[in-house]
Design an enzyme around this catalytic site. Structure first.
Site, mmCIF file in Angstrom:
data_model
loop_
_atom_site.group_PDB
_atom_site.id
_atom_site.type_symbol
_atom_site.label_atom_id
_atom_site.label_comp_id
_atom_site.label_asym_id
_atom_site.label_seq_id
_atom_site.Cartn_x
_atom_site.Cartn_y
_atom_site.Cartn_z
ATOM 1 N N SER A 135 -11.448 -3.992 2.354
ATOM 2 C CA SER A 135 -10.109 -3.457 2.173
ATOM 3 C C SER A 135 -9.387 -3.305 3.507
ATOM 4 O O SER A 135 -8.218 -3.693 3.650
ATOM 5 C CB SER A 135 -10.183 -2.107 1.459
ATOM 6 O OG SER A 135 -8.896 -1.603 1.212
ATOM 7 N N THR A 192 -4.955 -0.446 -2.802
ATOM 8 C CA THR A 192 -5.426 0.888 -2.471
ATOM 9 C C THR A 192 -6.637 0.754 -1.569
ATOM 10 O O THR A 192 -7.541 -0.052 -1.842
ATOM 11 C CB THR A 192 -5.741 1.721 -3.731
ATOM 12 O OG1 THR A 192 -6.171 3.020 -3.341
ATOM 13 C CG2 THR A 192 -6.787 1.074 -4.617
ATOM 14 N N GLU A 193 -6.644 1.514 -0.460
ATOM 15 C CA GLU A 193 -7.614 1.253 0.602
ATOM 16 C C GLU A 193 -9.051 1.555 0.234
ATOM 17 O O GLU A 193 -9.973 1.150 0.944
ATOM 18 C CB GLU A 193 -7.241 1.994 1.887
ATOM 19 C CG GLU A 193 -7.153 3.479 1.782
ATOM 20 C CD GLU A 193 -5.719 3.960 1.701
ATOM 21 O OE1 GLU A 193 -5.419 5.016 2.276
ATOM 22 O OE2 GLU A 193 -4.895 3.287 1.058
ATOM 23 N N ASN A 194 -9.281 2.254 -0.881
ATOM 24 C CA ASN A 194 -10.665 2.488 -1.287
ATOM 25 C C ASN A 194 -11.240 1.336 -2.100
ATOM 26 O O ASN A 194 -12.364 1.434 -2.584
ATOM 27 C CB ASN A 194 -10.785 3.798 -2.074
ATOM 28 C CG ASN A 194 -9.907 3.836 -3.297
ATOM 29 O OD1 ASN A 194 -8.708 3.623 -3.209
ATOM 30 N ND2 ASN A 194 -10.484 4.112 -4.449
ATOM 31 N N ASN A 252 0.848 -1.184 0.000
ATOM 32 C CA ASN A 252 0.000 0.000 0.000
ATOM 33 C C ASN A 252 0.883 1.233 0.000
ATOM 34 O O ASN A 252 1.814 1.344 0.796
ATOM 35 C CB ASN A 252 -0.920 0.015 1.226
ATOM 36 C CG ASN A 252 -1.875 1.191 1.214
ATOM 37 O OD1 ASN A 252 -1.501 2.327 1.465
ATOM 38 N ND2 ASN A 252 -3.141 0.904 0.932
#
Length: 460
Positions: free
Chosen positions: A323, A281-283, A258
């Site tokens: 996520s 990607t955290e979204n 990340n």
């Protein structure tokens, strides 16, 4: 099979009452129910509590409600992207509650699942945990977070059938899937409504039992704000690229990685398919590729910096709750993020400065405490010469004792045996300069041969 009523955005907005709590989906303007929120802005309904990752951009989405003075309180993880939110908070015009992004997502999922709350290690020992119940579980301090429910949820999906089943497009799942479960009244704004039976049951993300009303609305570039397109060029200093190259050298084939915003995003430009590194990607995406040459969020997924990206073969999309479950569950091998301060104990401060509202933590706390390895990139000192490598962090902490490697424009530090240790000099830097510009005490374990090798194989 039930049929979910189709109404207009104005009719949906009229369902919101004065004083209601409203969930607003989206990550930035991606997957944002902008038509529903704009219709709500036309009603003038006030004293709303707005819950979302952010409130949208100025004049867009929840940002329009804020500008109208309709929001009395906002709950989210990253409000600093909207200058109106910062001004309103500073002036005391709106109350606010900040939660780490993964904590917010999980609180909404808990509320939707009928769970009263949960314990999480994220934010333990930080300002965000103050006033909350804590407990030691398996030797780890954890913070209790109450589940979140709302009166109304406005969400955005891509397609719906007449039974209310929903499918999402690329990274538009984000907060929408959890929010669809966590309100007394759920209205889904969708691009297309098809007859029941036309959506493959294998591809339905939100079952129709959660959805009360459908609104068909076309999303356009004007709705997406700064997510609409990619930049054609960017200029990056050699020192910043050197930090990115050194961080890249820490990555191994098969790593799930990340990247935070700022210097860490430059690492993405160095990764090639043959390296076998999987960007997260955290979204809501695994398998992030390079930025497209042109186009925007209508054509591509977006990353956590709200920038359109491409999807590599084997990529997958998911929502924000999944996520952050990956992150907290230890399934992200390396997180590379920026910093404001790092200290001798491996503590990190990177989200807040004194005298300003605590309005933007994002996913930093989850990533700092959840990734298997944390690399922090930052300039060695502030413009006035103040060291960012300090004996003890004075800025609000992101996480305790989590930093594994620090890369600055002058040096590389590690923590063997828990002690801050200088292991490399960056190109052009001298040991005397590092000593003079570092406030923290550190051990020196420089390997001359390794430094020379890095200068040729990594930096050039």
């Amino acid at each position: 099979m039930k049929r979910v009523p189709q109404i207009t955005a104005a009719e949906a907005a009229a369902l919101v009452k004065v004083g209601d709590t409203v969930l607003g989906g989206g990550f930035g303007m991606t997957g944002n129910p902008v038509h529903l929120l704009h219709a709500l802005a036309e009603t003038g309904t006030k004293n709303l509590t707005f819950i979302g990752n952010n409130v949208g951009e100025p004049g867009l989405g929840g940002g329009r409600l804020l500008k109208n003075g309709q929001i009395k309180k906002m709950i989210g993880s990253f409000f600093t992207s909207n200058p109106d939110a910062v001004k309103a908070a500073q002036a005391g015009e709106v109350a606010y509650e900040l939660l780490p992004q993964g904590t917010l997502a999980e609180a909404i999922r808990a509320g939707g699942a009928g769970i009263g709350g949960f314990y999480t290690p994220t934010s333990a020992g930080t300002l965000i945990a103050q006033g909350r119940e804590t407990k030691i579980i398996d030797g780890v301090e954890q913070v209790f977070i109450k589940g979140i429910r709302a009166n109304v949820a406005f969400i955005r999906a891509w397609r719906a059938d007449t039974a209310g089943n929903l499918t999402y497009r690329m990274t538009e799942q984000n907060f929408n899937r959890a929010m669809a479960t966590a309100a007394d009244l759920v209205v889904a704004e969708v691009e297309e409504i098809v007859p029941v039976g036309e959506l493959d049951p294998n591809h339905i993300h939100t079952p129709g039992c959660y959805v009360d009303y459908l609104v068909q609305a076309h999303v356009s570039l004007e709705n997406l704000g700064s997510s609409a397109s990619v930049g054609s060029s960017k200029k990056v200093s050699e020192s910043r690229m050197n930090m990115a190259r050194r961080a890249f050298a820490e990555l191994n084939k098969g790593d799930v990685v990340n990247l935070g915003i700022g210097i860490p995003t430059l690492v993405a430009d160095l990764i090639k398919p043959e390296h076998g590194i999987i960007l997260h990607t955290e979204n809501g995406m695994l398998g992030v590729g390079p930025s497209p040459i042109d186009g925007g969020a209508m054509d591509y997924p977006v990353n956590a910096g709200k920038i359109p990206v491409t999807a590599l073969p084997g990529s997958s999309y998911f929502d924000s709750t999944d996520s952050f479950a990956m992150i907290r569950g230890g399934h992200v091998d390396v997180a590379i993020m920026g910093g404001l301060e790092v200290d001798e104990q491996g503590n990190l401060a990177n989200w807040a400065v004194p005298g300003k509202p605590l309005l933007g933590v994002g996913g930093a706390m989850d990533l700092a405490s959840g990734a298997k390895k944390l690399i922090v990139t930052l300039t060695h000192a502030d413009p006035d010469g103040t060291s960012k490598i300090v004996p003890q962090c004075t800025l609000p902490l992101t996480a305790h004792g989590v930093v594994d490697l620090v890369i600055t424009d002058l040096a590389v530090f590690a923590y063997p045996d828990g002690q801050l240790t200088l292991i490399e000099l960056m190109p052009g830097a001298t040991l005397e300069e590092v000593r003079a510009k570092t406030a923290a005490k550190f051990i020196e374990q420089l390997e001359k041969d390794k430094v020379e090798k890095n200068e040729t194989s990594i930096y050039r």
